[in-house]
Each structure stands twice: as structure tokens, then as C-alpha cells.
Design an enzyme around this catalytic site. Sequence first.
Site, PDB file in Angstrom:
ATOM      1  CB  CYS A  11     -19.806  14.524   6.501  1.00 19.06           C
ATOM      2  SG  CYS A  11     -19.545  12.929   5.692  1.00 19.06           S
ATOM      3  CB  VAL A  15      -0.957   0.004   1.214  1.00 22.35           C
ATOM      4  CG1 VAL A  15      -1.934  -1.157   1.130  1.00 22.35           C
ATOM      5  CG2 VAL A  15      -0.195  -0.036   2.550  1.00 22.35           C
ATOM      6  N   GLY A  72      12.433 -17.188   3.002  1.00 19.30           N
ATOM      7  CA  GLY A  72      11.622 -17.676   4.109  1.00 19.30           C
ATOM      8  C   GLY A  72      10.418 -18.465   3.626  1.00 19.30           C
ATOM      9  N   GLY A  99       8.613 -11.616  -2.989  1.00 19.82           N
ATOM     10  CA  GLY A  99       8.569 -10.959  -1.688  1.00 19.82           C
ATOM     11  C   GLY A  99       7.261 -11.101  -0.954  1.00 19.82           C
ATOM     12  CG  HIS A 112      -4.086  -6.217   0.216  1.00 18.43           C
ATOM     13  ND1 HIS A 112      -3.015  -6.972   0.671  1.00 18.43           N
ATOM     14  CD2 HIS A 112      -5.021  -7.118  -0.193  1.00 18.43           C
ATOM     15  CE1 HIS A 112      -3.302  -8.258   0.546  1.00 18.43           C
ATOM     16  NE2 HIS A 112      -4.505  -8.374   0.019  1.00 18.43           N
TER      17      HIS A 112
END
Length: 348
Positions: free
Chosen positions: A224, A129, A295, A267, A154
Amino acid sequence: MRVSIPTIPHVLNSANKPTISPAEAAERIAQFLASGNVTLLTGAGVSVDSGIKAYRGQDGRYMNPNYKPIFYHELIEESDKGFAFRQRYWLRSYLGYPPVRDALPNTTHYAIAALQYTNHISQLITQNVDGLHFKAISRLWTESRIKEHILELHGTLHRVHCKFGHVTERDEFQDRLSNSNPTWKEFVDNLERTGNKPKTNPDGDVELEGVSYSDYVVPECPDCMLEGRRNSIQKPEVIFFGESIPTFVKNRSFSDVEKTDKLFLMGTTLATYSAYRLVKRALELRKPVLMLNVGPTRADDLPGVEKIEIASGLVMRDVVKNVLGFRAIEDPNINYLLRSGVSLPPTN
């Protein structure tokens, strides 16, 4: 409501991992990408060399064992409890956003951009992000072309929207938070003067201890207010734990995988199902899948997934050179991309 944090179902024994040299890894990846029309799926590991800490270490576990994200239903709850969650989130994010905002693309981002520029990577789906893929290619592509070829699975930290859909650029929202919380603005200014940076997670959250959030002011949405209502329920355009990915994003992610010939993973542990299901879909379609990650991952035991275990920063520039040959030297745009990029992994 019970919502769990995505995890890797098992951690593999690393004792018998096959070793590979950077040169061998670069050659194998180049072979995979040479024919082009590849979709690339990236995760937090790609941004580590930009100084943004990954969620998990090389053993697959969270590097911060006390990591406690705020869930979507908590953040949007219309109650005093929900407001308290928003106070906690926005204070921590207020401190954590500047390091993400100011982060620069690393050598892997620029190598990927070179392969996008030459259309060897046709589509890029990122779980990150931070917007660094956008920064890396922005000198060569228009915004519309970037959006056509890069999907933020995401979401992004760089925009904020309220519950009624009003959108604000994150820098403007940061200014609102600063104006509403002058003491914390002074604290941030001091951090920038001294060069100290809080430990920031990939989602822009930071680790804070012994801090009271009760006095933090969360500004109400001004749009708003112009419409005659009061509303403090605002969130970054990031998919929180427990929040569904928009249907059009989900459909686009599947389409990107389906219309290309291969899937390249980089990654990512694939702990989130939104990413893992794309791998499953590629395998269902019998598409070749290659993974570059250090990993354990959720896909390590999946038949049809080939894995290379080495840091992307050690090989991706050489991958571009192997794929493009003399063009990597002769094309000024590619030459620029291969000379660009920081290498500033987090120190803590």
C-alpha cells in the site's frame, strides 16, 4: 452492532451415553467408509493431539470461560479504537502463531491422509486454520491436488491480507512484527529457548494477563505504501466472528457434500452455522451421516445422525487397517502414513 459467539444450544446429560470399545468403533467407522466417496468435515478436536488446544471441553463449554475473541468489525474499524483492537490482536497472535506454525500432524491427520490417498475420503472440509491436513498429505499429493480435495472452510493462519487485497505469507509478516517490536521479539526468543509455550487457542490467539497493548507497533502494508497510501488494516486469512464466508467457499462446501454419498464428521461440536448447515444439507438429501466426537454437539438430537463418542486418536489407525486390509501393509505410502504422527495433547 451485536455479534454473538457461536454456542451449542443445549448440553446433553451424559449419564446415559452408550459406551463403545475402540475395536467396535473402528469396525463401525470402517463399515461406513468402505464404499468410498465420503466427504469428511473436521473440527478443532482433530488437532488436539498435535498440541493445539480445542475451544470446548467434554462438557461442551469453552475451556477458557473468559474467552473474548476480537470480532471482524472491530479488527477492520478505521478509528483509534479499531487500531487498538489490531494492536491487541497482532500482539497475541504474534505470540500464538509459532506453536501453530511448528505443530506437526498427529496420528489422526495421517490416518485421514491414508483414506484420502485411497479415495475413500473424496473431499475433506476442515474448520481448522492450522494447515495440518495439508502437511499430512503433502508428501503424496501435489499442491493443486490438495486444494482440489481439501477445503479450508474458515481460512488459514498461514497468510495475511490487507484491506486492499495485498497478500503476504505469514512468516514474512511475523518478521515484520519482529522488526517493529524488538522487545517482544526477545520475549519470543526466550520462550523458544526455554520451551515455554503460551496457552494457544486454535485460531492462534493466546491468553495474556496484565499486558498493555498500547505500545505494540502494527506495521503498515508495504504494498500500500508503494501505491501512495498508508494502511495498517491487515488480518490473517481466517474467518473472524461476525465475518461472512466468501461465496465461492460456501458454494464449494455445499458442492462437496452434495456430490458424495455420505458425510463423516470428526472432532467438531458444529457450533458454527457454516458447518452445521452442511449437516442439515446432507440430511435433506437423505445421505448417511456418522459423527466421531467426544462431548455434546449441535447435531446430537438430529434424526439421521449416528454418533460414536470416542477420541479419534484411539481408533483411526485401526479404521484404516480395517478398510484396507493387506493393502495397509503392502502399500509403502500407506505404511508410511500409518507409522507417522505425533501424540502430544495440550497439558493445560
